[in-house]
Design a protein around this motif. Structure first.
Motif, PDB file in Angstrom:
ATOM      1  N   GLY A  66      17.398   9.723   7.859  1.00 36.72           N
ATOM      2  CA  GLY A  66      18.399  10.116   6.645  1.00 36.72           C
ATOM      3  C   GLY A  66      17.811   9.801   5.259  1.00 36.72           C
ATOM      4  N   TRP A  67      16.614   9.336   5.085  1.00 45.14           N
ATOM      5  CA  TRP A  67      15.828   9.129   3.975  1.00 45.14           C
ATOM      6  C   TRP A  67      15.419  10.535   3.349  1.00 45.14           C
ATOM      7  CZ3 TRP A  67      16.096   4.307   2.022  1.00 45.14           C
ATOM      8  CH2 TRP A  67      16.082   3.327   3.208  1.00 45.14           C
ATOM      9  N   THR A  68      15.666  10.620   1.754  1.00 46.44           N
ATOM     10  CA  THR A  68      15.308  11.960   1.110  1.00 46.44           C
ATOM     11  C   THR A  68      13.877  11.971   1.240  1.00 46.44           C
ATOM     12  OG1 THR A  68      15.077  10.822  -1.077  1.00 46.44           O
ATOM     13  CG2 THR A  68      17.415  11.582  -0.130  1.00 46.44           C
ATOM     14  N   ASP A  69      13.294  13.221   1.102  1.00 44.94           N
ATOM     15  CA  ASP A  69      11.804  13.437   0.868  1.00 44.94           C
ATOM     16  C   ASP A  69      11.158  12.437  -0.123  1.00 44.94           C
ATOM     17  OD1 ASP A  69      12.436  15.773   2.392  1.00 44.94           O
ATOM     18  OD2 ASP A  69      11.983  17.101   0.868  1.00 44.94           O
ATOM     19  N   ARG A  70      11.874  12.343  -1.251  1.00 46.93           N
ATOM     20  CA  ARG A  70      10.878  11.343  -2.048  1.00 46.93           C
ATOM     21  C   ARG A  70      11.085  10.042  -1.643  1.00 46.93           C
ATOM     22  NH1 ARG A  70      11.949  11.663  -8.746  1.00 46.93           N
ATOM     23  NH2 ARG A  70      11.004  13.327  -8.099  1.00 46.93           N
ATOM     24  N   GLN A  71      12.384   9.357  -1.127  1.00 47.11           N
ATOM     25  CA  GLN A  71      12.314   8.236  -0.576  1.00 47.11           C
ATOM     26  C   GLN A  71      11.447   7.900   0.489  1.00 47.11           C
ATOM     27  OE1 GLN A  71      16.433   8.103   0.356  1.00 47.11           O
ATOM     28  NE2 GLN A  71      17.059   6.931  -1.424  1.00 47.11           N
ATOM     29  N   ALA A  72      11.223   9.062   1.451  1.00 50.21           N
ATOM     30  CA  ALA A  72      10.375   8.732   2.607  1.00 50.21           C
ATOM     31  C   ALA A  72       8.929   8.780   2.106  1.00 50.21           C
ATOM     32  CB  ALA A  72      10.509  10.030   3.729  1.00 50.21           C
ATOM     33  N   ASP A  73       8.473   9.522   1.222  1.00 50.37           N
ATOM     34  CA  ASP A  73       7.300   9.610   0.755  1.00 50.37           C
ATOM     35  C   ASP A  73       6.734   8.466   0.207  1.00 50.37           C
ATOM     36  OD1 ASP A  73       4.614  11.612  -0.236  1.00 50.37           O
ATOM     37  OD2 ASP A  73       5.538  10.439  -1.803  1.00 50.37           O
ATOM     38  N   TRP A  74       7.603   7.850  -0.679  1.00 47.83           N
ATOM     39  CA  TRP A  74       7.255   6.509  -1.461  1.00 47.83           C
ATOM     40  C   TRP A  74       7.046   5.371  -0.442  1.00 47.83           C
ATOM     41  CZ3 TRP A  74       4.744   5.252  -5.497  1.00 47.83           C
ATOM     42  CH2 TRP A  74       4.818   3.989  -6.107  1.00 47.83           C
ATOM     43  N   LEU A  75       8.411   5.185   0.292  1.00 49.54           N
ATOM     44  CA  LEU A  75       8.254   4.126   1.331  1.00 49.54           C
ATOM     45  C   LEU A  75       7.174   4.294   2.245  1.00 49.54           C
ATOM     46  CD1 LEU A  75      12.204   4.200   2.248  1.00 49.54           C
ATOM     47  CD2 LEU A  75      10.855   2.462   1.133  1.00 49.54           C
ATOM     48  N   THR A  76       6.514   5.412   2.655  1.00 49.70           N
ATOM     49  CA  THR A  76       5.472   5.419   3.541  1.00 49.70           C
ATOM     50  C   THR A  76       4.526   4.996   2.730  1.00 49.70           C
ATOM     51  OG1 THR A  76       6.441   7.280   4.643  1.00 49.70           O
ATOM     52  CG2 THR A  76       4.293   6.904   5.057  1.00 49.70           C
ATOM     53  N   LEU A  77       4.087   5.278   1.698  1.00 48.58           N
ATOM     54  CA  LEU A  77       2.785   5.025   0.899  1.00 48.58           C
ATOM     55  C   LEU A  77       2.812   3.509   0.479  1.00 48.58           C
ATOM     56  CD1 LEU A  77       0.691   6.251  -0.810  1.00 48.58           C
ATOM     57  CD2 LEU A  77       2.059   6.250  -2.673  1.00 48.58           C
ATOM     58  N   VAL A  78       4.246   3.192   0.246  1.00 46.63           N
ATOM     59  CA  VAL A  78       4.080   1.647  -0.243  1.00 46.63           C
ATOM     60  C   VAL A  78       4.043   0.732   1.032  1.00 46.63           C
ATOM     61  CG1 VAL A  78       5.529  -0.269  -0.994  1.00 46.63           C
ATOM     62  CG2 VAL A  78       5.329   1.878  -2.472  1.00 46.63           C
ATOM     63  N   CYS A  79       4.682   0.989   2.097  1.00 42.19           N
ATOM     64  CA  CYS A  79       4.603  -0.039   3.359  1.00 42.19           C
ATOM     65  C   CYS A  79       3.202   0.083   3.994  1.00 42.19           C
ATOM     66  CB  CYS A  79       5.697   0.725   4.405  1.00 42.19           C
ATOM     67  SG  CYS A  79       7.286   0.260   3.903  1.00 42.19           S
ATOM     68  N   LEU A  80       2.341   1.318   3.851  1.00 42.30           N
ATOM     69  CA  LEU A  80       1.207   1.331   4.413  1.00 42.30           C
ATOM     70  C   LEU A  80       0.140   0.561   3.867  1.00 42.30           C
ATOM     71  CD1 LEU A  80       0.823   5.132   5.738  1.00 42.30           C
ATOM     72  CD2 LEU A  80       0.936   2.997   7.129  1.00 42.30           C
ATOM     73  N   HIS A  81       0.219   0.660   2.424  1.00 42.00           N
ATOM     74  CA  HIS A  81      -0.967   0.091   1.405  1.00 42.00           C
ATOM     75  C   HIS A  81      -0.584  -1.255   0.846  1.00 42.00           C
ATOM     76  CE1 HIS A  81      -3.381   3.588   2.068  1.00 42.00           C
ATOM     77  NE2 HIS A  81      -2.118   4.348   1.932  1.00 42.00           N
ATOM     78  N   SER A  82       0.730  -1.656   0.459  1.00 44.87           N
ATOM     79  CA  SER A  82       0.933  -2.800  -0.118  1.00 44.87           C
ATOM     80  C   SER A  82       2.118  -3.676   0.133  1.00 44.87           C
ATOM     81  CB  SER A  82       1.008  -2.266  -1.484  1.00 44.87           C
ATOM     82  OG  SER A  82       2.033  -1.705  -2.069  1.00 44.87           O
ATOM     83  N   GLY A  83       3.150  -2.992   0.314  1.00 49.71           N
ATOM     84  CA  GLY A  83       4.472  -3.761   0.922  1.00 49.71           C
ATOM     85  C   GLY A  83       5.176  -3.773  -0.739  1.00 49.71           C
ATOM     86  N   VAL A  84       4.717  -3.833  -1.709  1.00 53.30           N
ATOM     87  CA  VAL A  84       4.989  -4.183  -2.901  1.00 53.30           C
ATOM     88  C   VAL A  84       4.638  -3.083  -4.212  1.00 53.30           C
ATOM     89  CG1 VAL A  84       5.213  -6.431  -2.741  1.00 53.30           C
ATOM     90  CG2 VAL A  84       3.197  -5.423  -3.385  1.00 53.30           C
ATOM     91  N   PHE A  85       5.550  -3.011  -4.944  1.00 55.31           N
ATOM     92  CA  PHE A  85       5.307  -2.059  -6.224  1.00 55.31           C
ATOM     93  C   PHE A  85       6.014  -2.448  -7.387  1.00 55.31           C
ATOM     94  CE2 PHE A  85       8.968  -0.326  -4.242  1.00 55.31           C
ATOM     95  CZ  PHE A  85       9.698   0.196  -5.376  1.00 55.31           C
TER      96      PHE A  85
END
Length: 343
Positions: A38-57
């Protein structure tokens, strides 16, 4: 408002990925797993990026990636907060106009969907560790073209494909407080690594203050990777090191240190037949556990070990200063001013 999917649906979807995957899922596959929930394209893209690399932004990192202003950013942060997967702490910086609050993606449902439910990025961390993760993310954001290896299994698989043993990888053994069971973890610095052609890039990000401590930390990190880098260079792979800092002065200081380690690996020093026989005898005794041959010819295991140490020290001196890397560069994370965590 985004609704968190039911655990049953989430578990079913993830089980399907794990049952069919023989290698870790790609970034696109992970983002697709979030979109399916149910996440949008942008939400999914950003959450994937952040969770994989840092968890924070911080907000300015999000704005830079998608070229958006404060309004859309606030709505995006609000949607994640209401969904219960993000916490934001902090306020405007001292100049009063640029948000430097720290956004922490902690939602278990998101990490589970990405196949990294136990990732430490979910947990609260010290201020120093938070800044290290922000610095790492900043470089990843600026270099999306790199083939990033975000998780421990992906890093291990990459080096094993090159024929490099896990024994050459930085590692640490952890012992539980209430159990005798030990856990071996690899790439304990948790810093970004990327592959591009025959070049492997290693990112160093350390926010510690003080030139002496910065230099010591950098040296520790380099030495910890020296065996891995030697194995890569023996396979004619290029080792590229990036140091990420918050100021130009820090970047210049670390570049000066890295320059001393840049250069072709020194050729192996010639070894006499007698010295080689000693080293072979020690290796044989170590593999078989039989020390008697060392007693007869070298006066015992201790004397043989001392002689071997002298040989290795002489060879090291003949090679000159160690050269660990082929190239290096610096990245100043201007969005992360030194007072970004001062709030």
């Amino acid at each position: 408002m985004h609704r968190i999917p039911r655990p049953s649906a989430l578990t079913s979807y993830c089980a399907g990925i794990e049952a069919t995957a023989t290698t870790p899922p790609t970034f696109g596959e992970r983002a697709a797993a979030l979109r399916a929930l149910g996440w949008t394209d942008r939400q999914a893209d950003w959450l994937t990026l952040v969770c994989l690399h840092s968890g924070v932004f911080i907000r300015s990192q999000y704005q830079a990636r998608y070229n958006v202003t404060d309004g859309p950013t606030a709505r995006f942060i609000g949607s994640l907060t209401r969904a219960g997967v993000l916490r934001e702490a902090g306020s405007l910086d001292r100049r009063g106009y640029r948000p430097t609050s720290i956004c922490h993606v902690h939602g278990r449902t998101v990490y589970r969907a990405l196949g990294i439910e136990d990732n430490r990025h979910r947990r609260n961390a010290s201020r120093e560790l938070v800044m290290r993760r922000l610095l790492s993310l900043d470089y990843v954001l600026e270099h999306p073209e790199c083939g990033w290896l975000p998780t421990e299994p992906e890093k291990l698989a990459y080096f094993q494909r090159l024929g490099i043993s896990p024994t050459a990888v930085p590692q640490r053994v952890y012992h539980g407080a209430f159990t005798d069971r030990a856990t071996r973890r690899y790439f304990v610095f948790k810093l970004p690594i990327a592959s591009s052609g025959t070049t492997t890039t290693f990112v160093h990000a350390d926010p510690v203050e003080g030139p002496r401590l910065q230099a010591d930390r950098l040296r520790t990190w380099v030495i910890a990777h020296s065996a891995l880098w030697e194995a890569l260079r023996n396979r004619r792979w290029t080792v590229h090191v990036v140091t990420v800092t918050r100021t130009a002065a820090e970047a210049a200081a670390k570049a000066a240190i890295l320059e001393t380690w840049r250069g072709p690996p020194a050729p192996a020093a010639p070894r006499s037949e007698a010295d080689q026989q000693l080293m072979d005898a020690i290796e044989l005794a170590d593999s078989t556990g039989d020390l008697r041959p060392l007693d007869a010819k070298y006066g015992g295991a201790i004397q043989a070990a001392r002689a071997a140490r002298r040989i290795l020290d002489q060879e090291k001196a003949a090679r000159g200063p160690a050269k660990y890397i082929d190239a290096y560069s610096t990245h100043v994370a201007e969005r992360l001013t030194p007072d970004v965590l001062a709030a």
